[in-house]
Design a protein around this motif. Sequence first.
Motif, PDB file in Angstrom:
ATOM      1  N   LEU A  19       0.896  -1.308  -0.146  1.00 16.62           N
ATOM      2  CA  LEU A  19       0.298  -0.252   0.056  1.00 16.62           C
ATOM      3  C   LEU A  19       1.082   1.052  -0.271  1.00 16.62           C
ATOM      4  O   LEU A  19       0.934   2.301  -0.933  1.00 16.62           O
ATOM      5  CB  LEU A  19      -1.184   0.268   1.109  1.00 16.62           C
ATOM      6  N   PRO A  20       2.154   1.409   0.226  1.00 18.24           N
ATOM      7  CA  PRO A  20       3.040   2.278   0.336  1.00 18.24           C
ATOM      8  C   PRO A  20       3.000   2.871  -0.799  1.00 18.24           C
ATOM      9  O   PRO A  20       3.456   4.526  -0.883  1.00 18.24           O
ATOM     10  CB  PRO A  20       3.927   2.519   1.462  1.00 18.24           C
ATOM     11  N   VAL A  21       3.278   2.432  -2.054  1.00 12.29           N
ATOM     12  CA  VAL A  21       3.206   2.035  -3.593  1.00 12.29           C
ATOM     13  C   VAL A  21       2.270   3.145  -4.118  1.00 12.29           C
ATOM     14  O   VAL A  21       2.241   4.075  -4.444  1.00 12.29           O
ATOM     15  CB  VAL A  21       3.797   1.056  -3.819  1.00 12.29           C
ATOM     16  N   PHE A  22       0.737   2.250  -3.369  1.00 13.84           N
ATOM     17  CA  PHE A  22      -0.149   3.462  -3.973  1.00 13.84           C
ATOM     18  C   PHE A  22      -0.107   4.859  -3.023  1.00 13.84           C
ATOM     19  O   PHE A  22      -0.016   5.939  -3.386  1.00 13.84           O
ATOM     20  CB  PHE A  22      -1.060   2.449  -3.211  1.00 13.84           C
ATOM     21  N   TRP A  23       0.366   5.080  -2.112  1.00 13.26           N
ATOM     22  CA  TRP A  23       0.508   6.535  -1.120  1.00 13.26           C
ATOM     23  C   TRP A  23       1.000   7.281  -1.496  1.00 13.26           C
ATOM     24  O   TRP A  23       0.986   8.203  -1.888  1.00 13.26           O
ATOM     25  CB  TRP A  23      -0.131   5.542   0.655  1.00 13.26           C
ATOM     26  N   ALA A  24       2.100   6.866  -1.968  1.00 15.11           N
ATOM     27  CA  ALA A  24       3.687   7.722  -2.565  1.00 15.11           C
ATOM     28  C   ALA A  24       2.687   8.241  -3.980  1.00 15.11           C
ATOM     29  O   ALA A  24       2.403   9.436  -4.033  1.00 15.11           O
ATOM     30  CB  ALA A  24       4.677   6.798  -3.174  1.00 15.11           C
ATOM     31  N   SER A  25       2.763   7.488  -4.864  1.00 13.23           N
ATOM     32  CA  SER A  25       1.928   8.115  -5.189  1.00 13.23           C
ATOM     33  C   SER A  25       0.117   8.750  -5.689  1.00 13.23           C
ATOM     34  O   SER A  25       0.391   9.985  -6.559  1.00 13.23           O
ATOM     35  CB  SER A  25       1.211   6.803  -6.354  1.00 13.23           C
ATOM     36  N   TYR A  26      -0.206   8.469  -4.906  1.00 16.16           N
ATOM     37  CA  TYR A  26      -1.645   9.222  -4.727  1.00 16.16           C
ATOM     38  C   TYR A  26      -1.407  10.351  -4.097  1.00 16.16           C
ATOM     39  O   TYR A  26      -2.204  11.548  -4.803  1.00 16.16           O
ATOM     40  CB  TYR A  26      -2.149   9.088  -3.287  1.00 16.16           C
ATOM     41  N   GLU A  27      -0.010  10.913  -3.716  1.00 18.18           N
ATOM     42  CA  GLU A  27      -0.011  12.435  -2.768  1.00 18.18           C
ATOM     43  C   GLU A  27       1.144  13.213  -3.444  1.00 18.18           C
ATOM     44  O   GLU A  27       0.556  13.946  -3.687  1.00 18.18           O
ATOM     45  CB  GLU A  27       0.997  11.715  -1.311  1.00 18.18           C
ATOM     46  N   ALA A  28       1.885  12.248  -4.745  1.00 14.31           N
ATOM     47  CA  ALA A  28       3.096  13.000  -5.850  1.00 14.31           C
ATOM     48  C   ALA A  28       2.830  12.365  -6.033  1.00 14.31           C
ATOM     49  O   ALA A  28       4.046  11.651  -7.244  1.00 14.31           O
ATOM     50  CB  ALA A  28       4.033  13.485  -5.141  1.00 14.31           C
ATOM     51  N   PRO A  29       1.800  11.735  -7.383  1.00 19.37           N
ATOM     52  CA  PRO A  29       1.551  11.067  -8.358  1.00 19.37           C
ATOM     53  C   PRO A  29       2.452  12.140  -9.728  1.00 19.37           C
ATOM     54  O   PRO A  29       2.930  12.860  -9.920  1.00 19.37           O
ATOM     55  CB  PRO A  29       0.063  11.522  -9.357  1.00 19.37           C
ATOM     56  N   LYS A  30       3.305  10.879 -10.109  1.00 22.57           N
ATOM     57  CA  LYS A  30       4.352  11.456 -11.151  1.00 22.57           C
ATOM     58  C   LYS A  30       3.576  11.689 -12.504  1.00 22.57           C
ATOM     59  O   LYS A  30       1.963  11.618 -12.784  1.00 22.57           O
ATOM     60  CB  LYS A  30       5.479  10.469 -11.776  1.00 22.57           C
ATOM     61  N   ARG A  31       4.115  12.243 -13.460  1.00 20.81           N
ATOM     62  CA  ARG A  31       3.453  13.332 -14.939  1.00 20.81           C
ATOM     63  C   ARG A  31       1.690  11.672 -15.514  1.00 20.81           C
ATOM     64  O   ARG A  31       1.127  11.997 -15.468  1.00 20.81           O
ATOM     65  CB  ARG A  31       4.343  13.479 -15.921  1.00 20.81           C
ATOM     66  N   MET A  32       2.812  10.855 -15.467  1.00 22.55           N
ATOM     67  CA  MET A  32       1.641   9.838 -16.117  1.00 22.55           C
ATOM     68  C   MET A  32       0.903   8.590 -14.846  1.00 22.55           C
ATOM     69  O   MET A  32       0.775   7.794 -15.409  1.00 22.55           O
ATOM     70  CB  MET A  32       2.442   8.451 -17.251  1.00 22.55           C
ATOM     71  N   GLU A  33       1.020   8.757 -13.672  1.00 16.89           N
ATOM     72  CA  GLU A  33      -0.016   8.113 -13.215  1.00 16.89           C
ATOM     73  C   GLU A  33      -1.611   8.964 -12.715  1.00 16.89           C
ATOM     74  O   GLU A  33      -1.433   9.347 -12.361  1.00 16.89           O
ATOM     75  CB  GLU A  33       0.682   7.714 -11.677  1.00 16.89           C
ATOM     76  N   THR A  34      -2.107   8.227 -12.978  1.00 17.08           N
ATOM     77  CA  THR A  34      -3.601   8.940 -13.201  1.00 17.08           C
ATOM     78  C   THR A  34      -4.667   7.618 -12.557  1.00 17.08           C
ATOM     79  O   THR A  34      -4.228   6.756 -12.328  1.00 17.08           O
ATOM     80  CB  THR A  34      -3.996   9.224 -14.493  1.00 17.08           C
ATOM     81  N   ASP A  35      -5.814   7.640 -11.981  1.00 13.97           N
ATOM     82  CA  ASP A  35      -6.682   6.803 -12.183  1.00 13.97           C
ATOM     83  C   ASP A  35      -6.443   6.084 -10.889  1.00 13.97           C
ATOM     84  O   ASP A  35      -6.058   5.025 -10.846  1.00 13.97           O
ATOM     85  CB  ASP A  35      -7.802   5.964 -13.360  1.00 13.97           C
ATOM     86  N   HIS A  36      -6.026   6.441  -9.150  1.00 12.75           N
ATOM     87  CA  HIS A  36      -6.400   5.936  -8.505  1.00 12.75           C
ATOM     88  C   HIS A  36      -6.623   5.272  -7.790  1.00 12.75           C
ATOM     89  O   HIS A  36      -8.498   6.250  -8.071  1.00 12.75           O
ATOM     90  CB  HIS A  36      -5.419   6.908  -7.071  1.00 12.75           C
ATOM     91  N   ALA A  37      -7.335   3.978  -7.106  1.00 14.57           N
ATOM     92  CA  ALA A  37      -8.373   3.244  -7.362  1.00 14.57           C
ATOM     93  C   ALA A  37      -8.126   2.517  -6.188  1.00 14.57           C
ATOM     94  O   ALA A  37      -6.483   1.816  -6.108  1.00 14.57           O
ATOM     95  CB  ALA A  37      -9.568   2.550  -8.379  1.00 14.57           C
ATOM     96  N   LEU A  38      -8.914   1.790  -4.782  1.00 13.18           N
ATOM     97  CA  LEU A  38      -8.586   0.943  -3.815  1.00 13.18           C
ATOM     98  C   LEU A  38      -9.859  -0.040  -3.872  1.00 13.18           C
ATOM     99  O   LEU A  38     -10.422   0.667  -4.677  1.00 13.18           O
ATOM    100  CB  LEU A  38      -8.546   1.687  -2.918  1.00 13.18           C
TER     101      LEU A  38
END
Length: 130
Positions: A19-38
């Motif tokens: 889950l820390p991988v998800f939260w890191a991207s959720y809080e500071a997504p890189k340019r091509m990281e979108t559509d976060h879902a749980l």
Amino acid sequence: MADTDAEMNAAIARARATLPVFWASYEAPKRMETDHALKVRFRTVGNDEHIWMSDVKKLPNGDYAARFGDEPRNLPGKRFGDLAEFRDIDISDWMFMRNGKIVGGGTIKPLLKSMPKSDADALRARMEQP
């Protein structure tokens, strides 16, 4: 799948551990990281229902709120797009898109064997780590 399915339960354990991988991207997504879902477990009579949730928001009390990303099957009165609250303990998987590929989504893999081959192959092709 049954709540007792060993392969699915192992996938859920791996997803929770990462889950820390998800939260890191959720809080500071890189340019091509979108559509976060749980994927969230909702208690039901019989097997619990695990369902993808979108538009995730952290609440001040430490819980979460998100919208049903799929049509609930065993949650009377709940529909696709409805808002629901849940706790961290109920998170069973996570995913987001990176460069058009699914990152995470570990609980998808045990389901592939029950899909028609063409559907499973198409989904594998969309996963960053098939």
